[in-house]
Enzyme design. Structure first.
Site, short mmCIF file in Angstrom:
data_model
loop_
_atom_site.label_atom_id
_atom_site.label_comp_id
_atom_site.label_asym_id
_atom_site.label_seq_id
_atom_site.Cartn_x
_atom_site.Cartn_y
_atom_site.Cartn_z
N MET A 14 26.64 64.91 26.25
CA MET A 14 26.56 63.72 25.65
C MET A 14 26.57 63.74 23.95
SD MET A 14 25.50 60.62 28.19
CE MET A 14 26.42 59.97 29.06
N ARG B 13 33.93 84.25 34.55
CA ARG B 13 34.46 83.11 33.80
C ARG B 13 33.88 82.60 32.43
NH1 ARG B 13 34.75 79.72 39.72
NH2 ARG B 13 36.62 80.43 40.39
N ASP C 90 20.65 60.30 22.70
CA ASP C 90 21.51 61.01 21.52
C ASP C 90 20.41 61.40 20.27
OD1 ASP C 90 23.59 60.58 23.06
OD2 ASP C 90 24.48 59.11 21.92
N GLN D 163 22.56 63.30 32.42
CA GLN D 163 21.60 63.65 31.38
C GLN D 163 20.73 62.45 30.99
OE1 GLN D 163 24.13 65.69 27.79
NE2 GLN D 163 25.38 64.69 29.56
O1 F6P Z 1 24.68 56.18 23.41
C1 F6P Z 1 23.79 56.91 24.41
C2 F6P Z 1 25.11 57.61 25.46
O2 F6P Z 1 24.68 58.19 26.44
C3 F6P Z 1 26.20 58.54 24.72
O3 F6P Z 1 26.00 59.59 24.47
C4 F6P Z 1 27.19 58.39 25.64
O4 F6P Z 1 28.56 58.58 25.10
C5 F6P Z 1 27.44 57.11 25.94
O5 F6P Z 1 25.89 56.56 25.96
C6 F6P Z 1 27.81 56.75 27.37
O6 F6P Z 1 27.62 55.32 27.72
P1 F6P Z 1 28.09 54.51 28.80
O7 F6P Z 1 27.01 54.26 29.65
O8 F6P Z 1 28.81 53.37 28.27
O9 F6P Z 1 29.11 55.40 29.52
#
Ligand code: F6P
Length: 341
Positions: A169, A162, A127, A274
């Site tokens: 994320m 479309r 992130d 990602q």
């Molecule tokens: O903090 C990193 C992250 O990849 C976020 O972007 C995302 O919302 C979250 O982790 C998802 O985490 P989990 O593994 O709990 O689904």
């Protein structure tokens, strides 16, 4: 020295590269023993470890995920562990700890450090929302994956005339969406830092089609929200780890745009793709540098600090600098993109 290493929170490409670098620098140069703590702070609490030797890290530079495992831990268990920090460290026989993780992990690392445990932090997250460091490793890889997805969506979108809504994320910050959206030439970029107006999104798409274009791509961060009163949408509840659960904005937006425009719109939720797979060259290098500097920090006794990239150099900053606030996308960055709505 016996140095404990743990990876905690959501995984990210480059974690293994840090572990490898810590082992190389620690064992080869300082004669340390590296104690891998399994499943993040859970392993510290439950006393689950494994020695990580030079041979164990062969091939790790390119491997995604973390060989030590990772876990999210409830706040009450962390609070208990902080109170018992010295005893837990004694039990697994470590002199110092390198904690690799995001905001939650570095917050816990600070608590352990304040409680007297010798801790050095290494920031990670796709992130890119950790304050103090110019960038975190994992981000570059996530942006590459997201950009490739946008590139690929364009051809299928155009074939079918479309609208494609790709949800990326980023719960609280739009770094991935802004960067991949710009790199992929998305026509609308929606980030948590700037609530969007659904009418403006629809207008952009309508204008494109009116100019004879045959498709549109909207990149939306999972944490993006509409301007209050413009479109009814509620993000989720708070989960057992104290994190707000997100999900649904991509689906909801595609549905809403289809209704507003009378054109086919498809949601694509890129999700954990990602976070998986091999890190980019840039992330491998940053992770390796962070590992090197974390070991040096331990030997300098720079506890309570974390490794941070500042321009081209790695500096050690107090853990508090990483956790007082999230690094959000500043206005001057998003105004550079005409697609941010
Ligand atoms: O903090 C990193 C992250 O990849 C976020 O972007 C995302 O919302 C979250 O982790 C998802 O985490 P989990 O593994 O709990 O689904």
């Amino acid at each position: 020295m016996r140095i404990g290493v743990l990876t905690s929170g959501g995984d990210c490409p480059g974690l293994n590269a840090v572990i490898r670098s810590v082992v190389h620098r620690g064992t080869d140069v300082h004669g340390d023993e590296i104690v891998g703590i399994l499943d993040g702070f859970l392993g510290l609490i439950e006393g689950r470890t494994r020695t990580v030797s030079h041979d164990d890290v062969t091939g790790l530079l390119t491997l995604g995920g973390t060989i030590l495992g990772s876990a999210r831990v409830r706040r009450d268990r962390i609070a208990w562990a902080v109170e018992n920090a010295e005893a837990l460290a004694r039990e697994i026989g470590i002199d110092a700890l390198i904690a690799i993780g995001g905001e939650g992990t570095l917050t816990a690392a600070k608590q352990f450090s304040d409680a007297g445990l010798p801790v050095v932090g290494v920031p990670k997250t796709i992130d890119n929302d950790i304050e103090g460091t110019d960038v975190t490793f994992g981000f570059d890889t996530a942006v590459h994956v997201a950009t490739e997805a946008i590139d690929r969506l364009k051809t299928t979108a155009e074939s079918h005339q479309r609208v494609m809504v790709v949800e990326l994320m980023g719960r609280h910050t739009g770094w991935i969406t802004l960067t991949a959206g710009m790199a992929g030439g998305a026509h609308g970029i929606l980030i948590p830092e700037k609530p969007f107006d659904i009418e403006a999104v629809a207008r952009i798409i309508e204008d494109r089609f009116a100019r004879g274009k045959k498709f549109a791509i909207i990149a939306v961060a999972e944490g993006a929200s509409p301007v209050p009163g413009t479109m009814r949408f509620d993000h989720g509840e708070v989960d057992q780890y104290g994190h707000r659960t997100f999900g649904g904005i991509g689906n909801r937006l595609a549905h809403e745009l289809e209704n507003l425009l009378g054109k086919e719109a498809r949601p694509v939720i890129l999700g954990h793709v990602q976070r998986g797979g091999t890190p980019t060259a840039r992330d491998r290098v940053l992770a390796t540098r962070f590992g090197w500097h974390a070991v040096e920090a331990v030997h300098q006794g720079a506890f309570g600090h974390f490794t941070a990239l500042r321009r081209t150099g790695i500096e050690l900053l107090p853990l508090g600098d990483a956790v007082t606030r999230l690094k959000t996308v500043p206005k001057d960055r998003w105004t550079e993109s005409e697609a941010v709505l």
